[in-house]
Design an enzyme around this catalytic site. Structure first.
Site, short mmCIF file in Angstrom:
data_model
loop_
_atom_site.label_atom_id
_atom_site.label_comp_id
_atom_site.label_asym_id
_atom_site.label_seq_id
_atom_site.Cartn_x
_atom_site.Cartn_y
_atom_site.Cartn_z
N GLN A 128 0.53 -1.47 -0.09
CA GLN A 128 -0.14 -0.15 0.09
C GLN A 128 1.26 1.49 -0.26
OE1 GLN A 128 -3.80 -0.39 3.31
NE2 GLN A 128 -1.73 -2.06 3.73
N HIS A 185 -1.54 1.51 -4.20
CA HIS A 185 -2.02 3.89 -4.27
C HIS A 185 -0.70 4.06 -5.26
CE1 HIS A 185 -4.11 1.81 -0.33
NE2 HIS A 185 -4.55 1.64 -1.38
N CYS A 237 -0.29 11.25 -17.31
CA CYS A 237 -0.79 12.34 -17.87
C CYS A 237 -2.07 11.76 -18.37
CB CYS A 237 -0.43 12.44 -19.66
SG CYS A 237 -0.88 13.51 -20.66
N CYS A 277 2.20 16.81 -23.87
CA CYS A 277 1.06 16.93 -24.81
C CYS A 277 0.87 18.33 -24.37
CB CYS A 277 0.17 15.78 -24.96
SG CYS A 277 -0.61 16.64 -22.88
N THR A 312 0.25 -3.52 8.56
CA THR A 312 -0.96 -2.25 7.94
C THR A 312 -1.82 -2.28 9.10
OG1 THR A 312 -2.63 -1.58 6.33
CG2 THR A 312 -1.77 -4.59 6.58
N ASN A 353 3.51 -6.94 13.11
CA ASN A 353 2.74 -5.49 13.44
C ASN A 353 3.31 -5.02 15.10
OD1 ASN A 353 1.66 -3.42 13.93
ND2 ASN A 353 0.48 -3.26 13.02
N GLU A 355 1.63 -3.91 16.77
CA GLU A 355 0.73 -3.67 17.62
C GLU A 355 -1.04 -4.23 17.21
OE1 GLU A 355 0.07 0.07 19.48
OE2 GLU A 355 2.20 0.63 19.23
P1 NAD Z 1 -0.95 3.13 8.89
O1 NAD Z 1 -0.90 3.73 9.38
O2 NAD Z 1 -2.85 2.51 9.16
O3 NAD Z 1 -0.95 2.22 9.85
C1 NAD Z 1 0.90 1.13 10.34
C2 NAD Z 1 0.75 0.49 10.88
O4 NAD Z 1 2.35 -0.01 11.07
C3 NAD Z 1 -0.33 0.17 11.96
O5 NAD Z 1 -0.91 -1.06 12.79
C4 NAD Z 1 0.95 0.46 13.49
O6 NAD Z 1 1.01 -0.20 14.64
C5 NAD Z 1 2.51 -0.42 12.56
N1 NAD Z 1 4.15 -0.44 12.40
C6 NAD Z 1 4.54 1.08 12.82
N2 NAD Z 1 5.45 0.99 13.58
C7 NAD Z 1 5.91 -0.38 12.96
C8 NAD Z 1 7.28 -1.13 13.02
N3 NAD Z 1 8.01 -1.35 12.92
N4 NAD Z 1 6.94 -2.75 12.15
C9 NAD Z 1 5.69 -3.18 11.75
N5 NAD Z 1 4.38 -2.39 12.22
C10 NAD Z 1 4.62 -1.24 12.39
O7 NAD Z 1 -0.97 2.16 7.32
P2 NAD Z 1 -1.63 1.82 6.74
O8 NAD Z 1 -2.32 0.64 6.75
O9 NAD Z 1 -0.40 0.88 5.15
O10 NAD Z 1 -2.34 2.59 5.55
C11 NAD Z 1 -2.30 3.67 5.51
C12 NAD Z 1 -2.33 4.32 4.16
O11 NAD Z 1 -1.58 5.37 4.06
C13 NAD Z 1 -1.67 3.18 2.31
O12 NAD Z 1 -2.07 3.76 1.94
C14 NAD Z 1 -0.32 3.88 2.74
O13 NAD Z 1 0.58 2.81 2.22
C15 NAD Z 1 0.13 4.99 3.28
N6 NAD Z 1 1.11 5.49 3.47
C16 NAD Z 1 2.25 5.24 2.96
C17 NAD Z 1 3.01 5.27 3.56
C18 NAD Z 1 4.76 5.07 2.37
O14 NAD Z 1 4.73 5.05 1.26
N7 NAD Z 1 5.38 4.57 3.33
C19 NAD Z 1 3.76 6.04 4.56
C20 NAD Z 1 2.32 6.19 5.27
C21 NAD Z 1 1.13 6.32 4.55
#
Ligand code: NAD
Length: 238
Positions: free
Chosen positions: A99, A117, A125, A146, A184, A209, A211
């Site tokens: 994601q 995403h 474009c 373009c 995630t 995770n 959490e």
């Molecule tokens: P989220 O921010 O909703 O959740 C992040 C999760 O990662 C949480 O459950 C948290 O407990 C866990 N986490 C925190 N530190 C961690 C670690 N060291 N190791 C493993 N897990 C850990 O993220 P999401 O569910 O991916 O959804 C958010 C949306 O925003 C998605 O589309 C995401 O890809 C995007 N986003 C992308 C980036 C990026 O490209 N790096 C950064 C922020 C948000």
């Protein structure tokens, strides 16, 4: 428990699917969406990350994305990204769904990453219907040949996912023999539904995770800890 405290040994699986979220890149210094320091606490997405904002003021939205590019370009892939790339190199039927838009997995050497995403490193474009890579910081040109204004090829708030990308992700979940979900929250839909496809088939599933998440209870195994050390433990091949 097998190899160094891991619930399964990766070496006994051939079609592993890694399903990744922002937590995978947290140890690279890229803030997660929901955690402390997340960018949407600081910036209103209505002004920087939706089509309406872009239509109103493309320059402001591009400045924001150039700043994000600059920030991410200054971060490095962490051991978690490298474990995933290494497993894929050993096992060619591995599938990686992310994601994240940061391109960190590719920088660690991963190939054919299914980016649900979109990517900070691609521009689109909408007039021509074309997408191209652009890794310059700041971006070289915000205008297509373009004449139309290019936009980041990112799924912004209120955008739909690309159906071809979703198809590839569903196929990966449908053929996997092991599901490993990393970092995630399981709160962003429709991405959060994808693991169910693999789980319904009764294959082993692991959540990594630190959490608990709303999805934790659905996984066969839960590894509570940061992505890099948990993935290293899982890839223990001794
Ligand atoms: P989220 O921010 O909703 O959740 C992040 C999760 O990662 C949480 O459950 C948290 O407990 C866990 N986490 C925190 N530190 C961690 C670690 N060291 N190791 C493993 N897990 C850990 O993220 P999401 O569910 O991916 O959804 C958010 C949306 O925003 C998605 O589309 C995401 O890809 C995007 N986003 C992308 C980036 C990026 O490209 N790096 C950064 C922020 C948000």
């Amino acid at each position: 428990m097998n190899g160094a405290g891991a619930p399964v040994e990766l070496k006994t699986f051939e079609r592993i699917v890694f399903f990744c979220g922002a937590g995978l890149s947290a140890e690279s210094g890229i803030p997660t969406y929901r955690g402390a320091g997340g960018i949407w606490g600081k910036y209103r997405y209505e002004e920087y990350a939706c089509q309406r904002a872009f239509d109103r003021n493309p320059g402001k939205v591009w400045d924001f994305h150039d700043e994000r590019r600059r920030f991410v370009a200054g971060c490095e892939p962490n051991p978690g990204h490298h474990v995933i790339a290494r497993v894929q190199a050993r096992k060619p039927d591995t599938r990686i769904i992310t994601q994240n838009i940061d391109g960190m997995l590719q920088r660690a050497g991963a190939r054919d990453v299914i980016e649900l995403h979109g990517s900070l490193w691609q521009v689109r474009c909408d007039w021509e219907g074309t997408v191209k890579n652009d890794v310059d910081v700041p971006i070289q040109s915000r205008t297509c040949r373009c004449g139309a204004t290019l936009r980041p090829d990112i799924v912004w708030f209120d955008d739909s996912l690309d159906p071809h990308v979703v198809r590839a992700a569903i196929d990966a979940m449908t053929t996997a023999d092991l599901l490993v979900t990393i970092g995630t929250s399981g709160e962003v839909f429709p991405a959060a539904q994808l693991p169910f496809i693999a789980m319904e088939r009764g294959i082993p599933s692991i959540e990594i995770n630190p959490e608990e998440t709303p999805m934790s209870r659905l996984y066969r195994y839960v590894m509570r800890g940061p992505a890099s050390s948990m993935l290293e433990r899982l890839d223990y091949t001794g």
